[in-house]
Scaffold this active site. Sequence first.
Site, mmCIF file in Angstrom:
data_model
loop_
_atom_site.group_PDB
_atom_site.id
_atom_site.type_symbol
_atom_site.label_atom_id
_atom_site.label_comp_id
_atom_site.label_asym_id
_atom_site.label_seq_id
_atom_site.Cartn_x
_atom_site.Cartn_y
_atom_site.Cartn_z
ATOM 1 N N ARG A 57 -7.578 2.245 -2.552
ATOM 2 C CA ARG A 57 -8.427 2.262 -1.355
ATOM 3 C C ARG A 57 -9.054 3.643 -1.202
ATOM 4 O O ARG A 57 -8.356 4.657 -1.290
ATOM 5 C CB ARG A 57 -7.639 1.912 -0.100
ATOM 6 C CG ARG A 57 -8.520 1.947 1.172
ATOM 7 C CD ARG A 57 -7.750 1.583 2.429
ATOM 8 N NE ARG A 57 -8.341 0.426 3.091
ATOM 9 C CZ ARG A 57 -8.522 0.317 4.401
ATOM 10 N NH1 ARG A 57 -8.152 1.288 5.218
ATOM 11 N NH2 ARG A 57 -9.043 -0.763 4.926
ATOM 12 N N GLY A 97 -9.237 -6.341 9.316
ATOM 13 C CA GLY A 97 -8.079 -5.694 9.887
ATOM 14 C C GLY A 97 -7.676 -6.279 11.215
ATOM 15 O O GLY A 97 -6.866 -7.199 11.293
ATOM 16 N N ARG A 98 -8.264 -5.762 12.315
ATOM 17 C CA ARG A 98 -7.846 -6.224 13.647
ATOM 18 C C ARG A 98 -8.077 -7.712 13.850
ATOM 19 O O ARG A 98 -7.358 -8.357 14.619
ATOM 20 C CB ARG A 98 -8.590 -5.408 14.708
ATOM 21 C CG ARG A 98 -7.977 -4.017 14.932
ATOM 22 C CD ARG A 98 -8.930 -3.061 15.616
ATOM 23 N NE ARG A 98 -10.040 -2.725 14.723
ATOM 24 C CZ ARG A 98 -11.291 -2.545 15.142
ATOM 25 N NH1 ARG A 98 -11.595 -2.696 16.417
ATOM 26 N NH2 ARG A 98 -12.238 -2.228 14.284
ATOM 27 N N GLN A 100 0.849 -1.185 0.000
ATOM 28 C CA GLN A 100 0.000 0.000 0.000
ATOM 29 C C GLN A 100 0.891 1.244 0.000
ATOM 30 O O GLN A 100 1.727 1.425 0.886
ATOM 31 C CB GLN A 100 -0.932 0.035 1.208
ATOM 32 C CG GLN A 100 -1.972 1.147 1.077
ATOM 33 C CD GLN A 100 -2.797 1.355 2.328
ATOM 34 O OE1 GLN A 100 -2.251 1.653 3.383
ATOM 35 N NE2 GLN A 100 -4.114 1.229 2.200
ATOM 36 N N TYR A 145 -5.786 11.089 4.093
ATOM 37 C CA TYR A 145 -4.415 11.330 3.674
ATOM 38 C C TYR A 145 -4.388 12.155 2.378
ATOM 39 O O TYR A 145 -5.415 12.676 1.940
ATOM 40 C CB TYR A 145 -3.655 10.007 3.572
ATOM 41 C CG TYR A 145 -3.534 9.325 4.918
ATOM 42 C CD1 TYR A 145 -2.916 9.964 5.989
ATOM 43 C CD2 TYR A 145 -4.093 8.069 5.144
ATOM 44 C CE1 TYR A 145 -2.832 9.368 7.241
ATOM 45 C CE2 TYR A 145 -4.015 7.460 6.393
ATOM 46 C CZ TYR A 145 -3.380 8.112 7.436
ATOM 47 O OH TYR A 145 -3.308 7.532 8.673
#
Length: 361
Positions: free
Chosen positions: A224, A315-316, A98, A177
């Site tokens: 993404r 994810g987690r 990424q 971002y």
Amino acid sequence: MANLFEPVQLGAIHAPNRMLMAPLTRGRATRDHVPTPIMADYYRQRASAGLIISEATGISRQGLGWPYAPGLWSDEQAAAWQPVTAAVHEAGGRIVAQLWHMGRVVHSSVTGEQPVSASATTGPGDAHTYAGKQPYEPARPLAIEEIPGVIADYVHAARNAIAAGFDGVQIHAANGYLIDQFLRDGSNHRDDSYGGSIENRVRLLREVTQAVTDALGADRVSVRLSPNGDSQGVDDSNPSALFAAAAEVLQQIGIAFLELREPGPDGTFGRTDVPRQSPVIRRHFSGPLILNSDYDLERAQQDLDSGLADGVSFGRAFLANPDLPKRLQINAPLNSPNLATLYSQGAEGYVDYPALEEAAA
């Protein structure tokens, strides 16, 4: 109808299941943003994912403000990634890098310069720095003549990713971002060809994606987005129109897949009342669509059954369960993530989560 445990083609990548490992910042590189050997162990453990999307990885020193996060702008960094990608491949996995420019949500004590963004704005809250949390600093707007250099940084990092053994790249255009700061009118106040209209605000996303695609081939490039609600102070007044236009651009370029981070009103890592935009985006993007945020097995299968999603990124759950696909397939209990060690250095909360066989021993 697709099953979560069935294969899916993601451009050039044949994923053996539809459970992707979402990008997860972990902070185990060096202060010079060079990957370390323990990162090979971490990613190898999780190679049963249909596809691993690496932690966000800086394209330039300007764009990487997270302490101990890895980069891909130098030969040293690319060489240090090679054992990581080799470990994943040896374990039968697939991994893409990424590519990350953080824009305004950095601190000069980490990057060595004033933050840059679409406009002269300041991120809310505090930056992570080597000296602890510090308030974000005002960003300066990127001059229009600087933008080709930023695009070139994405291409350079993408080429380094392939040289390092990655199977492809993902352009990080989400989570508040740099590219997201250009996309959304809450943070983009420009009056040039990169601001104002939706077409102009989508321009940086289009130019970066096209340039990286020209370098690697569309079948090795993904993107993404985080289309619903505020993310690190970045939001938009008309997300449906904006992200429909973004989806059309990515459809035209022909990227390998599109991943969406979509927190809900009860999200555990960010929440919003702004509706999910995936139904809108699905109408404008026919390629593989990967959805993310607070999924369990039942909800994932529902979105596959409806045709909304072609896969789901976890994810987690992957952070704490290196063998997550197996656990979900046999309905085994899940380890809980240790939130205190998400961004710490060392093995604790990183490579010491037990797999099923280890837990039973």
